[in-house]
Design a protein around this motif. Structure first.
Motif, PDB file in Angstrom:
ATOM      1  N   VAL A 147       0.861  -1.185   0.000  1.00 25.24           N
ATOM      2  CA  VAL A 147       0.000   0.000   0.000  1.00 25.24           C
ATOM      3  C   VAL A 147       0.899   1.238   0.000  1.00 25.24           C
ATOM      4  CG1 VAL A 147      -1.963  -1.068   1.222  1.00 25.24           C
ATOM      5  CG2 VAL A 147      -0.135   0.034   2.536  1.00 25.24           C
ATOM      6  N   PRO A 148       0.355   2.411  -0.362  1.00 26.66           N
ATOM      7  CA  PRO A 148       1.151   3.630  -0.237  1.00 26.66           C
ATOM      8  C   PRO A 148       1.602   3.838   1.211  1.00 26.66           C
ATOM      9  CG  PRO A 148      -0.773   4.041  -1.591  1.00 26.66           C
ATOM     10  CD  PRO A 148      -0.950   2.664  -0.989  1.00 26.66           C
ATOM     11  N   HIS A 149       2.698   4.545   1.383  1.00 26.93           N
ATOM     12  CA  HIS A 149       3.291   4.751   2.701  1.00 26.93           C
ATOM     13  C   HIS A 149       2.250   5.240   3.721  1.00 26.93           C
ATOM     14  CE1 HIS A 149       6.634   5.329   5.442  1.00 26.93           C
ATOM     15  NE2 HIS A 149       6.019   6.429   5.818  1.00 26.93           N
ATOM     16  N   GLY A 150       2.141   4.515   4.833  1.00 23.72           N
ATOM     17  CA  GLY A 150       1.268   4.912   5.928  1.00 23.72           C
ATOM     18  C   GLY A 150      -0.195   4.560   5.776  1.00 23.72           C
ATOM     19  N   GLU A 151      -0.595   4.028   4.632  1.00 25.46           N
ATOM     20  CA  GLU A 151      -2.004   3.706   4.398  1.00 25.46           C
ATOM     21  C   GLU A 151      -2.376   2.376   5.070  1.00 25.46           C
ATOM     22  OE1 GLU A 151      -4.405   5.530   2.666  1.00 25.46           O
ATOM     23  OE2 GLU A 151      -2.876   7.102   2.759  1.00 25.46           O
ATOM     24  N   ILE A 189       7.424  -7.901   7.784  1.00 22.59           N
ATOM     25  CA  ILE A 189       8.479  -7.297   8.598  1.00 22.59           C
ATOM     26  C   ILE A 189       8.667  -5.854   8.152  1.00 22.59           C
ATOM     27  CG2 ILE A 189       9.592  -9.493   9.120  1.00 22.59           C
ATOM     28  CD1 ILE A 189      11.941  -8.673   7.444  1.00 22.59           C
ATOM     29  N   SER A 190       8.719  -4.987   9.139  1.00 22.76           N
ATOM     30  CA  SER A 190       8.782  -3.562   8.860  1.00 22.76           C
ATOM     31  C   SER A 190       9.678  -2.882   9.873  1.00 22.76           C
ATOM     32  CB  SER A 190       7.368  -2.974   8.949  1.00 22.76           C
ATOM     33  OG  SER A 190       7.393  -1.564   8.824  1.00 22.76           O
ATOM     34  N   ASN A 191      10.314  -1.816   9.446  1.00 15.85           N
ATOM     35  CA  ASN A 191      11.096  -0.997  10.363  1.00 15.85           C
ATOM     36  C   ASN A 191      10.201  -0.019  11.116  1.00 15.85           C
ATOM     37  OD1 ASN A 191      13.458  -2.275   9.665  1.00 15.85           O
ATOM     38  ND2 ASN A 191      14.158  -0.678   8.264  1.00 15.85           N
ATOM     39  N   ASN A 192       8.924  -0.014  10.810  1.00 14.75           N
ATOM     40  CA  ASN A 192       7.961   0.852  11.488  1.00 14.75           C
ATOM     41  C   ASN A 192       7.701   0.400  12.913  1.00 14.75           C
ATOM     42  OD1 ASN A 192       6.537   3.210  10.473  1.00 14.75           O
ATOM     43  ND2 ASN A 192       6.162   1.972   8.646  1.00 14.75           N
ATOM     44  N   LYS A 193       7.014   1.258  13.661  1.00 17.27           N
ATOM     45  CA  LYS A 193       6.638   0.956  15.038  1.00 17.27           C
ATOM     46  C   LYS A 193       5.435   0.006  15.059  1.00 17.27           C
ATOM     47  CE  LYS A 193       8.429   5.344  16.675  1.00 17.27           C
ATOM     48  NZ  LYS A 193       8.092   6.680  17.107  1.00 17.27           N
ATOM     49  N   GLU A 194       5.233  -0.612  16.205  1.00 14.28           N
ATOM     50  CA  GLU A 194       4.205  -1.643  16.312  1.00 14.28           C
ATOM     51  C   GLU A 194       2.790  -1.189  15.959  1.00 14.28           C
ATOM     52  OE1 GLU A 194       2.900  -5.442  18.967  1.00 14.28           O
ATOM     53  OE2 GLU A 194       3.765  -3.737  20.045  1.00 14.28           O
ATOM     54  N   PRO A 195       2.309  -0.025  16.383  1.00 14.96           N
ATOM     55  CA  PRO A 195       0.919   0.312  16.042  1.00 14.96           C
ATOM     56  C   PRO A 195       0.635   0.258  14.537  1.00 14.96           C
ATOM     57  CG  PRO A 195       1.712   1.797  17.736  1.00 14.96           C
ATOM     58  CD  PRO A 195       2.904   0.983  17.276  1.00 14.96           C
ATOM     59  N   ARG A 196       1.556   0.763  13.734  1.00 16.12           N
ATOM     60  CA  ARG A 196       1.390   0.749  12.278  1.00 16.12           C
ATOM     61  C   ARG A 196       1.362  -0.681  11.748  1.00 16.12           C
ATOM     62  NH1 ARG A 196      -0.225   0.973   7.440  1.00 16.12           N
ATOM     63  NH2 ARG A 196       1.274   1.036   5.761  1.00 16.12           N
ATOM     64  N   VAL A 197       2.336  -1.482  12.146  1.00 12.58           N
ATOM     65  CA  VAL A 197       2.494  -2.826  11.612  1.00 12.58           C
ATOM     66  C   VAL A 197       1.389  -3.747  12.122  1.00 12.58           C
ATOM     67  CG1 VAL A 197       4.101  -4.758  11.360  1.00 12.58           C
ATOM     68  CG2 VAL A 197       4.977  -2.423  11.470  1.00 12.58           C
ATOM     69  N   LYS A 198       1.061  -3.639  13.391  1.00 14.94           N
ATOM     70  CA  LYS A 198       0.026  -4.491  13.996  1.00 14.94           C
ATOM     71  C   LYS A 198      -1.329  -4.271  13.338  1.00 14.94           C
ATOM     72  CE  LYS A 198      -2.062  -5.649  18.443  1.00 14.94           C
ATOM     73  NZ  LYS A 198      -2.041  -5.361  19.899  1.00 14.94           N
ATOM     74  N   ALA A 199      -1.692  -3.013  13.111  1.00 13.78           N
ATOM     75  CA  ALA A 199      -2.985  -2.708  12.486  1.00 13.78           C
ATOM     76  C   ALA A 199      -3.067  -3.299  11.083  1.00 13.78           C
ATOM     77  CB  ALA A 199      -3.214  -1.194  12.451  1.00 13.78           C
ATOM     78  N   PHE A 200      -1.990  -3.155  10.319  1.00 16.80           N
ATOM     79  CA  PHE A 200      -1.970  -3.701   8.966  1.00 16.80           C
ATOM     80  C   PHE A 200      -2.057  -5.226   9.013  1.00 16.80           C
ATOM     81  CE2 PHE A 200      -0.456  -5.084   4.909  1.00 16.80           C
ATOM     82  CZ  PHE A 200      -0.855  -4.094   4.026  1.00 16.80           C
ATOM     83  N   ALA A 201      -1.240  -5.825   9.857  1.00 19.53           N
ATOM     84  CA  ALA A 201      -1.195  -7.288   9.968  1.00 19.53           C
ATOM     85  C   ALA A 201      -2.550  -7.857  10.385  1.00 19.53           C
ATOM     86  CB  ALA A 201      -0.115  -7.699  10.963  1.00 19.53           C
ATOM     87  N   HIS A 202      -3.215  -7.170  11.290  1.00 20.43           N
ATOM     88  CA  HIS A 202      -4.535  -7.626  11.746  1.00 20.43           C
ATOM     89  C   HIS A 202      -5.525  -7.686  10.575  1.00 20.43           C
ATOM     90  CE1 HIS A 202      -7.957  -8.235  14.386  1.00 20.43           C
ATOM     91  NE2 HIS A 202      -8.558  -7.233  13.765  1.00 20.43           N
ATOM     92  N   ARG A 203      -5.502  -6.677   9.734  1.00 16.34           N
ATOM     93  CA  ARG A 203      -6.447  -6.629   8.600  1.00 16.34           C
ATOM     94  C   ARG A 203      -6.176  -7.707   7.564  1.00 16.34           C
ATOM     95  NH1 ARG A 203      -9.091  -1.579   6.562  1.00 16.34           N
ATOM     96  NH2 ARG A 203     -10.052  -3.279   5.456  1.00 16.34           N
ATOM     97  N   VAL A 204      -4.896  -8.054   7.346  1.00 15.51           N
ATOM     98  CA  VAL A 204      -4.582  -9.080   6.335  1.00 15.51           C
ATOM     99  C   VAL A 204      -4.424 -10.463   6.963  1.00 15.51           C
ATOM    100  CG1 VAL A 204      -3.551  -7.427   4.722  1.00 15.51           C
ATOM    101  CG2 VAL A 204      -2.070  -8.666   6.341  1.00 15.51           C
ATOM    102  N   LYS A 205      -4.576 -10.522   8.274  1.00 15.47           N
ATOM    103  CA  LYS A 205      -4.483 -11.788   9.025  1.00 15.47           C
ATOM    104  C   LYS A 205      -3.118 -12.452   8.847  1.00 15.47           C
ATOM    105  CE  LYS A 205      -9.457 -12.699   9.005  1.00 15.47           C
ATOM    106  NZ  LYS A 205      -9.925 -11.441   8.558  1.00 15.47           N
ATOM    107  N   ALA A 206      -2.085 -11.680   9.126  1.00 15.90           N
ATOM    108  CA  ALA A 206      -0.709 -12.190   9.021  1.00 15.90           C
ATOM    109  C   ALA A 206       0.042 -11.887  10.321  1.00 15.90           C
ATOM    110  CB  ALA A 206       0.015 -11.546   7.846  1.00 15.90           C
TER     111      ALA A 206
END
Length: 166
Positions: free
Chosen positions: A39-43, A66-83
């Motif tokens: 997705v575009p950065h931050g979306e 795997i991302s160099n981002n902080k957990e809130p960003r990565v966790k939210a994305f991962a939750h939506r794609v179930k990964a």
């Protein structure tokens, strides 16, 4: 031996990868970067990303973000794609690439990394001994440190593509 900054494949999009072909070749684990790869950065994860991960699971792949981002960003994305996910990954250090393989019970020979940056994504995959697919960034809007790296990536891509033509 290929240069450690050269991907094994360079494609226009993570959504244009022949996943069925990868599965037939014996790959079982997929590690993804998020921003400007899926997705575009931050979306947030969109319908296309959600559908992709559902399809990958149907095919039999296991996936880790795997991302160099902080957990809130990565966790939210991962939750939506179930990964599953790893945040603040420290890419290009190879440790969290290996950790992702441990999470999926895969190894270097049956894992693929997909990302949009040479100096973090591809370099880290190569250092970890993983097959890498570089994709073009989805959107031109990026943080300043990435904009600067893109200039140097163009140089690497010039020599990568020139070498492929020889």
């Amino acid at each position: 031996m290929r240069h450690f900054l050269y991907p094994d494949e360079y494609l226009p999009s993570a959504y244009q990868i022949d996943y069925e072909g990868l599965y037939q070749k014996g790959f079982r684990g997929l590690i993804y970067d998020i921003d400007n790869t899926l997705v575009p950065h931050g979306e947030p994860a969109d319908d296309r990303a959600i559908a992709l991960f559902a399809h990958l699971k149907e095919l039999g792949f296991d996936c880790v973000l795997i991302s160099n981002n902080k957990e809130p960003r990565v966790k939210a994305f991962a939750h939506r794609v179930k990964a599953r996910y790893i945040f603040k990954a420290g890419k290009p250090k190879p440790g969290n690439y290996r950790r992702a393989m441990e999470m999926m019970h895969t190894g270097c020979s049956n894992t693929v990394f997909i990302g949009d940056q040479i100096f973090t994504d591809v370099a880290g995959a190569k250092l970890a001994g993983i097959y890498s697919i570089l994709v073009e960034p989805i959107h031109p809007k990026e943080e300043i440190q990435i904009v600067i790296k893109r200039y140097f990536e163009k140089i690497v891509l010039f020599f990568y593509q020139r070498g492929r033509k020889l």
